[in-house]
Scaffold this active site. Structure first.
Site, PDB file in Angstrom:
ATOM      1  N   LYS A 149     -19.866  16.388  -2.025  1.00  0.00           N
ATOM      2  CA  LYS A 149     -19.404  15.289  -2.901  1.00  0.00           C
ATOM      3  C   LYS A 149     -20.557  14.313  -3.114  1.00  0.00           C
ATOM      4  O   LYS A 149     -20.720  13.344  -2.357  1.00  0.00           O
ATOM      5  CB  LYS A 149     -18.200  14.595  -2.247  1.00  0.00           C
ATOM      6  N   LYS A 169     -12.821  14.270   4.907  1.00  0.00           N
ATOM      7  CA  LYS A 169     -13.927  13.631   4.179  1.00  0.00           C
ATOM      8  C   LYS A 169     -14.670  12.644   5.056  1.00  0.00           C
ATOM      9  O   LYS A 169     -14.063  11.950   5.881  1.00  0.00           O
ATOM     10  CB  LYS A 169     -13.390  12.889   2.954  1.00  0.00           C
ATOM     11  N   ARG A 220       0.857  -1.200   0.000  1.00  0.00           N
ATOM     12  CA  ARG A 220       0.000   0.000   0.000  1.00  0.00           C
ATOM     13  C   ARG A 220       0.886   1.240   0.000  1.00  0.00           C
ATOM     14  O   ARG A 220       0.589   2.215  -0.687  1.00  0.00           O
ATOM     15  CB  ARG A 220      -0.946  -0.015   1.222  1.00  0.00           C
TER      16      ARG A 220
HETATM   17  P1  13P Z   1     -15.075   6.532  -6.219  1.00  0.00           P
HETATM   18  O1  13P Z   1     -14.776   7.666  -7.152  1.00  0.00           O
HETATM   19  O2  13P Z   1     -14.318   5.284  -6.528  1.00  0.00           O
HETATM   20  O3  13P Z   1     -16.544   6.307  -6.051  1.00  0.00           O
HETATM   21  O4  13P Z   1     -14.549   6.945  -4.799  1.00  0.00           O
HETATM   22  C1  13P Z   1     -14.840   8.206  -4.322  1.00  0.00           C
HETATM   23  C2  13P Z   1     -14.690   8.206  -2.872  1.00  0.00           C
HETATM   24  O5  13P Z   1     -13.872   8.916  -2.333  1.00  0.00           O
HETATM   25  C3  13P Z   1     -15.554   7.313  -2.081  1.00  0.00           C
HETATM   26  O6  13P Z   1     -15.609   7.764  -0.758  1.00  0.00           O
END
Ligand code: 13P
Length: 338
Positions: free
Chosen positions: A216, A133, A43
């Site tokens: 988002k 986030k 990772r």
């Molecule tokens: P994806 O664009 O793969 O959906 O991931 C966005 C993301 O940060 C999910 O929390």
């Protein structure tokens, strides 16, 4: 930098975000799919490849890291956060602690992580994070998501956002209605709107500064098992209609998740929403993709040192395609699956 300035920088210059904040479990699953060893060192090597991609800061304004990555460094010993700051990229951190079944509502989920969050946010801010986030997840199905699920997740998102702003971090507020299922696009639009309305009601009730956050959301799409699949333009229309009804104009930016769309479709749909013939929207429409930027590069890398250059070229290509899509200048005919 104050909250509104950070939020504005995240969506400035037609750039967008790259999410590399997969939990260890998710990252290991993606590695296992293509036969990459599932270790902390794998990772670390994968994240080093991403953050050191030359020129990526010309298309990417911020990267979202996972706790493990936030504490890792390049083989040469430079902490990843520092690598990003040196490249002019803002450092974000995923702070929810995962999605769990919601008691009493089979099929519904709740995102956890509020306990101790104030202190964790202070720690992340002290080591260079500018934004955070939190992802809430909703499934479409028979009486799903329930009213209780929407209310609980909206409240958690708002409490998280308020705590972020108290710590000087811009919250990325991510309510995701999953693509899995046979629901149609109209159902996705209706449910997404209800979720967004509940989220903004809670953000307001919890005194979250709208100018100091980024939304988002998912795009409005039919379920993956739905027989009718729309055109790129229909997705763009349905998504904009939903957002115009539910998202206050004070929000400084919207950065979509990709949610399992192919890299090319995620890009084409974003492009259509930004096409020059559309009337101006109240907010910049950007991207905050994980899979739709990383997936082709991960397959090319496959854990091999010799493939780093190819994988970085692929990451840069996808970042540039999405950067072009923000200007409505993405040309799918010149894009390749890689
Ligand atoms: P994806 O664009 O793969 O959906 O991931 C966005 C993301 O940060 C999910 O929390």
């Amino acid at each position: 930098m104050d909250l509104a300035n950070i939020a504005a920088r995240l969506v400035a210059d037609e750039k967008g975000l790259l999410a590399i904040d997969e939990s260890n479990g998710t990252c290991n699953r993606r590695f296992a799919d293509i036969g990459i060893e599932q270790t902390e060192e794998s990772r670390r090597r994968w994240r080093e490849l991403i953050v050191t991609t030359p020129e990526i800061g010309k298309s990417i304004s911020g990267m979202i890291l996972y706790d493990e990555t936030m504490h890792q460094a390049t083989a040469g010993g430079i902490p990843f956060g520092q690598v990003l700051v040196n490249a002019g990229i803002l450092v974000g951190i995923k702070v929810d602690t995962g999605v769990k079944p919601l008691a009493g509502f089979p099929g519904d989920s709740i995102t956890e992580g509020l306990d101790g969050l104030r202190l964790r946010l202070q720690d992340y801010a002290a080591i260079g994070a500018s934004f955070a986030k939190w992802r809430a997840v909703f499934s479409a199905g028979d009486s799903m998501p329930s009213t209780a699920c929407i209310a609980a997740n909206a409240h958690a998102l708002a409490r998280y956002a308020a705590l972020c702003q108290e710590a000087g971090l811009v919250p990325i507020v991510e309510p995701e209605l999953l693509m899995e299922g046979d629901h149609d696009m109209e159902t996705c639009g209706r449910l997404s709107r209800s979720i967004l309305e509940a989220v903004f009601a809670q953000l307001s009730a919890n005194k979250v500064l709208l100018e100091g956050m980024i939304l988002k959301p998912n795009m409005v799409l039919p379920g993956t098992a739905c027989r009718e699949q729309p055109t790129v333009g229909q997705v763009a229309d349905a998504t904009l209609k939903c957002l115009l009804r539910a998202v206050p104009a004070a929000v400084p930016g919207i950065a979509f998740l990709s949610g399992g769309q192919s890299p090319e479709l995620a890009c084409a749909r974003l492009n259509d929403m930004n096409a020059p013939f559309r009337s101006r929207m109240p907010w910049p429409l950007a991207f905050s993709y994980a899979r739709a930027i990383q997936q082709p590069a991960l397959a090319l890398w496959a854990g091999q040192e010799d493939n780093i250059g190819l994988a970085q070229a692929s990451l840069l290509h996808r970042a540039r395609c999405n950067h072009a899509a923000r200007r409505g200048e993405y040309d799918p005919s010149t894009d390749s699956p890689r």
